[in-house]
Design a protein around this motif. Sequence first.
Motif, short mmCIF file in Angstrom:
data_model
loop_
_atom_site.label_atom_id
_atom_site.label_comp_id
_atom_site.label_asym_id
_atom_site.label_seq_id
_atom_site.Cartn_x
_atom_site.Cartn_y
_atom_site.Cartn_z
N PRO A 89 16.40 55.78 40.55
CA PRO A 89 16.48 56.16 39.14
C PRO A 89 17.64 55.45 38.43
O PRO A 89 18.64 55.09 39.05
N MET A 90 17.48 55.27 37.12
CA MET A 90 18.47 54.53 36.34
C MET A 90 19.85 55.19 36.40
O MET A 90 20.86 54.49 36.44
N CYS A 91 19.91 56.51 36.43
CA CYS A 91 21.22 57.17 36.46
C CYS A 91 21.97 56.81 37.74
O CYS A 91 23.19 56.58 37.70
N GLU A 92 21.27 56.70 38.87
CA GLU A 92 21.92 56.33 40.12
C GLU A 92 22.36 54.87 40.10
O GLU A 92 23.45 54.53 40.59
N ARG A 93 21.52 53.99 39.53
CA ARG A 93 21.88 52.57 39.45
C ARG A 93 23.09 52.37 38.54
O ARG A 93 24.00 51.60 38.85
N ILE A 131 27.13 45.20 32.43
CA ILE A 131 26.96 46.39 33.27
C ILE A 131 25.52 46.88 33.20
O ILE A 131 24.90 47.17 34.23
N LEU A 132 24.96 46.93 31.99
CA LEU A 132 23.58 47.40 31.85
C LEU A 132 22.59 46.42 32.47
O LEU A 132 21.61 46.83 33.09
N GLN A 133 22.84 45.13 32.30
CA GLN A 133 21.96 44.12 32.88
C GLN A 133 21.95 44.22 34.40
O GLN A 133 20.90 44.14 35.03
N SER A 134 23.11 44.41 34.98
CA SER A 134 23.21 44.52 36.43
C SER A 134 22.55 45.80 36.93
O SER A 134 21.87 45.80 37.96
N ALA A 135 22.73 46.90 36.18
CA ALA A 135 22.12 48.17 36.59
C ALA A 135 20.60 48.11 36.44
O ALA A 135 19.87 48.62 37.30
N ARG A 136 20.11 47.48 35.40
CA ARG A 136 18.67 47.37 35.19
C ARG A 136 18.04 46.39 36.16
O ARG A 136 16.84 46.46 36.44
N GLY A 137 18.82 45.47 36.70
CA GLY A 137 18.29 44.48 37.63
C GLY A 137 17.97 45.05 39.00
O GLY A 137 17.13 44.53 39.72
N LYS A 138 18.66 46.13 39.38
CA LYS A 138 18.37 46.78 40.66
C LYS A 138 17.13 47.63 40.48
O LYS A 138 16.96 48.30 39.48
N LYS A 139 16.27 47.65 41.47
CA LYS A 139 15.04 48.43 41.38
C LYS A 139 14.95 49.43 42.53
O LYS A 139 15.64 49.28 43.54
N GLY A 140 14.10 50.42 42.36
CA GLY A 140 13.81 51.33 43.45
C GLY A 140 14.46 52.69 43.36
O GLY A 140 14.05 53.62 44.05
N ASP A 167 23.96 62.04 33.54
CA ASP A 167 23.61 62.19 34.95
C ASP A 167 24.41 61.20 35.81
O ASP A 167 24.87 61.53 36.90
N ALA A 168 24.57 59.97 35.30
CA ALA A 168 25.37 58.96 36.01
C ALA A 168 26.82 59.42 36.13
O ALA A 168 27.45 59.27 37.18
N MET A 169 27.37 60.02 35.06
CA MET A 169 28.74 60.53 35.11
C MET A 169 28.86 61.68 36.11
O MET A 169 29.88 61.81 36.79
N GLY A 170 27.80 62.50 36.21
CA GLY A 170 27.79 63.56 37.21
C GLY A 170 27.83 63.01 38.63
O GLY A 170 28.55 63.53 39.49
N ILE A 171 27.07 61.95 38.86
CA ILE A 171 27.06 61.30 40.18
C ILE A 171 28.43 60.70 40.48
O ILE A 171 28.95 60.84 41.60
N VAL A 172 29.05 60.08 39.47
CA VAL A 172 30.38 59.50 39.65
C VAL A 172 31.40 60.59 39.98
O VAL A 172 32.23 60.42 40.88
N SER A 173 31.33 61.71 39.28
CA SER A 173 32.29 62.79 39.54
C SER A 173 32.10 63.40 40.93
O SER A 173 33.07 63.86 41.54
N VAL A 203 17.07 60.43 25.89
CA VAL A 203 16.84 59.89 27.23
C VAL A 203 18.08 59.11 27.70
O VAL A 203 18.54 59.27 28.84
N ALA A 204 18.63 58.29 26.80
CA ALA A 204 19.81 57.50 27.14
C ALA A 204 21.00 58.41 27.44
O ALA A 204 21.76 58.17 28.38
N GLN A 205 21.16 59.48 26.65
CA GLN A 205 22.25 60.42 26.90
C GLN A 205 22.08 61.10 28.26
O GLN A 205 23.05 61.24 29.00
N ARG A 206 20.87 61.51 28.57
CA ARG A 206 20.63 62.17 29.85
C ARG A 206 20.94 61.22 31.01
O ARG A 206 21.56 61.62 31.99
N VAL A 207 20.51 59.96 30.89
CA VAL A 207 20.79 58.97 31.94
C VAL A 207 22.30 58.80 32.11
O VAL A 207 22.81 58.81 33.24
N PHE A 208 23.02 58.67 31.00
CA PHE A 208 24.46 58.45 31.08
C PHE A 208 25.18 59.65 31.67
O PHE A 208 26.03 59.51 32.56
#
Length: 157
Positions: A116-120, A105-114, A45-51, A38-43
């Motif tokens: 998906p985690m990959c987008e945050r 970085i993780l604390q700040s990303a987890r603090g935002k709500k609403g 996916d986040a890298m895909g959004i960044v690219s 799950v953590a790998q998929r989130v990461f």
Amino acid sequence: MAKKFTASSQQLKPDPTYNSKLVSKFINCLMLDGKKSVAQRVFYDAMGIVSKKLKDTQPLEVFEKAINNVKPMIEVRSKRVGGSSYQVPMQVSSKRQQSLAFRWILQSARGKKGTPMCERLAAELMDAYNERGGAMTTRENIHRMADANKAFAHFAW
């Protein structure tokens, strides 16, 4: 007294996509309840959004620069001298710099709500890459506190 280093850094294998130990370590910090896939998929996916959003740079470069931007150079630690405690500014070791950067970085990303985690996570990494966002604010607060307490630097022995 506890050992300074554990064998985990020697046993850590690079991640399958980017072949980077830094990414592998970050994924391990992102992981909750032992769910590494799950953590790998989130990461990833986040890298895909960044690219997609930053087409001119490689996502791994964005990630590494974001981590380097968030790393603190100095922090305050409590030191008890006589009957009172002082906040003493001290240099931060490289391993602690890296772990604090990951944590912030993780604390700040987890603090935002609403969303998906990959987008945050992608948003927080891009903010850190551009030297803004929640993790950079935390770093600046730490540096500001250390600067305010530099009068007690002589207690750091």
